[in-house]
Design an enzyme around this catalytic site. Sequence first.
Site, PDB file in Angstrom:
ATOM      1  N   LYS A 174       0.587  -0.996  -0.027  1.00 28.19           N
ATOM      2  CA  LYS A 174       0.292  -0.110  -0.488  1.00 28.19           C
ATOM      3  C   LYS A 174       1.108   0.824  -0.389  1.00 28.19           C
ATOM      4  O   LYS A 174       1.930   1.365   0.134  1.00 28.19           O
ATOM      5  CB  LYS A 174      -0.503   0.035   1.313  1.00 28.19           C
ATOM      6  N   LEU A 175       0.254   2.096  -0.181  1.00 27.99           N
ATOM      7  CA  LEU A 175       1.209   3.420  -0.656  1.00 27.99           C
ATOM      8  C   LEU A 175       1.282   4.442   0.729  1.00 27.99           C
ATOM      9  O   LEU A 175      -0.027   4.019   0.875  1.00 27.99           O
ATOM     10  CB  LEU A 175       0.295   5.142  -0.913  1.00 27.99           C
ATOM     11  N   ILE A 176       2.129   4.517   1.097  1.00 31.91           N
ATOM     12  CA  ILE A 176       2.543   5.368   2.733  1.00 31.91           C
ATOM     13  C   ILE A 176       1.848   6.318   2.387  1.00 31.91           C
ATOM     14  O   ILE A 176       2.267   7.316   1.645  1.00 31.91           O
ATOM     15  CB  ILE A 176       3.595   5.642   2.867  1.00 31.91           C
ATOM     16  N   ASN A 190      11.826   1.410   2.247  1.00 33.60           N
ATOM     17  CA  ASN A 190      11.677   0.443   1.759  1.00 33.60           C
ATOM     18  C   ASN A 190      12.045  -0.224   0.718  1.00 33.60           C
ATOM     19  O   ASN A 190      13.460  -0.076   0.559  1.00 33.60           O
ATOM     20  CB  ASN A 190      10.180   0.565   0.366  1.00 33.60           C
ATOM     21  N   HIS A 192      12.754  -2.454  -2.738  1.00 29.16           N
ATOM     22  CA  HIS A 192      12.349  -3.014  -4.274  1.00 29.16           C
ATOM     23  C   HIS A 192      13.061  -4.211  -4.721  1.00 29.16           C
ATOM     24  O   HIS A 192      14.465  -4.179  -4.707  1.00 29.16           O
ATOM     25  CB  HIS A 192      11.860  -1.990  -4.899  1.00 29.16           C
ATOM     26  N   ASP A 233       8.496   4.738  -5.092  1.00 33.51           N
ATOM     27  CA  ASP A 233       9.361   3.828  -5.046  1.00 33.51           C
ATOM     28  C   ASP A 233      10.205   5.021  -5.608  1.00 33.51           C
ATOM     29  O   ASP A 233      11.309   4.792  -6.896  1.00 33.51           O
ATOM     30  CB  ASP A 233       9.292   3.026  -6.652  1.00 33.51           C
ATOM     31  N   GLU A 262      18.001  -9.811  -1.229  1.00 33.80           N
ATOM     32  CA  GLU A 262      17.569  -8.519  -0.014  1.00 33.80           C
ATOM     33  C   GLU A 262      17.182  -9.352   1.041  1.00 33.80           C
ATOM     34  O   GLU A 262      17.449  -8.033   1.906  1.00 33.80           O
ATOM     35  CB  GLU A 262      15.822  -9.225  -0.608  1.00 33.80           C
TER      36      GLU A 262
END
Length: 298
Positions: A174-176, A190, A192, A233, A262
């Site tokens: 979800k978008l912060i 974050n 990616h 991003d 990661e």
Amino acid sequence: MKAQSLVSGFCSNPTTPSIPNTKKSIFQAPTPPSSAYFSQSRKWVSFKIQHSAPQRVWCNKQNGVEEVNDGTSHGNDLEYGVRRKKLAVFVSGGGSNFRSIHKASLGGSVHGDIVVLVTSKRGCGGSVYAIDNGIPVVLFPKTKDEPDGLAPNDLVAELRKFEVDFVLLAGYLKLIPVELIRAYPRSILNIHPSLLPAFGGKGYYGMKVHKAVIASGARYSGPTIHFVDEHYDTGRILAQSVVPVLAKDTAEELAARVLQEEHRLYVEVTTALCEERIIWREDGVPLIQSKENPSEYR
């Protein structure tokens, strides 16, 4: 139904803040490439966030780097003058990066503790792991499918109650909200699964990223860790790691190779974050200061 009744038998950790029983969305768990070198003539700024009440600060300039510190004694959790940090992790799925960071924290390589997990999906693998390990779980955001989720300002208030220093997004889809970004400036990371700015932005997540990388003919991919801004991003890149894209790779094979990297990279960056080794160049680029040689950055 009160929040504390959603999952009974909350972990008896004396350091965990008490949680009001007015929010339905709080689940309570039962007990259970090479370094870069830069000229010392350049000016650098070490930017360290204090989310509690303002404290007096002192500044120390050395080798062209300005470091800002508070003058507060934090008691027995000090190590080499650095307070042990409190972390919030956000997940929407299995949370393998969350698990890696948690294990590194328990093992002592990360000078911080995950004090709360935030998830957009009730019952996802990450939230089950958190509950099994005595970590409180918060549901965000409030949606038609998840009416018990918190609103943005309520989320910020909950993180304040846990005295969170840094927020780590680990597969959170979800978008912060801007409220959280403003409350935790330069304190939200974050990860990616591509080398940003390539193959990033809205719609690029999970296996979609790896399929696009293979279809493009790119010879290299790998994870990117970046600070979070108000868009998908696009925040300042902090660290990247490169893995090859092989001629006969499937998206699943490439995904497994990137995911392994990661886990390594996110632990490494979280370690530096908790040790206050993130340095901000004057042009706004964040760098990681070497622990062994503070005059080196990557």
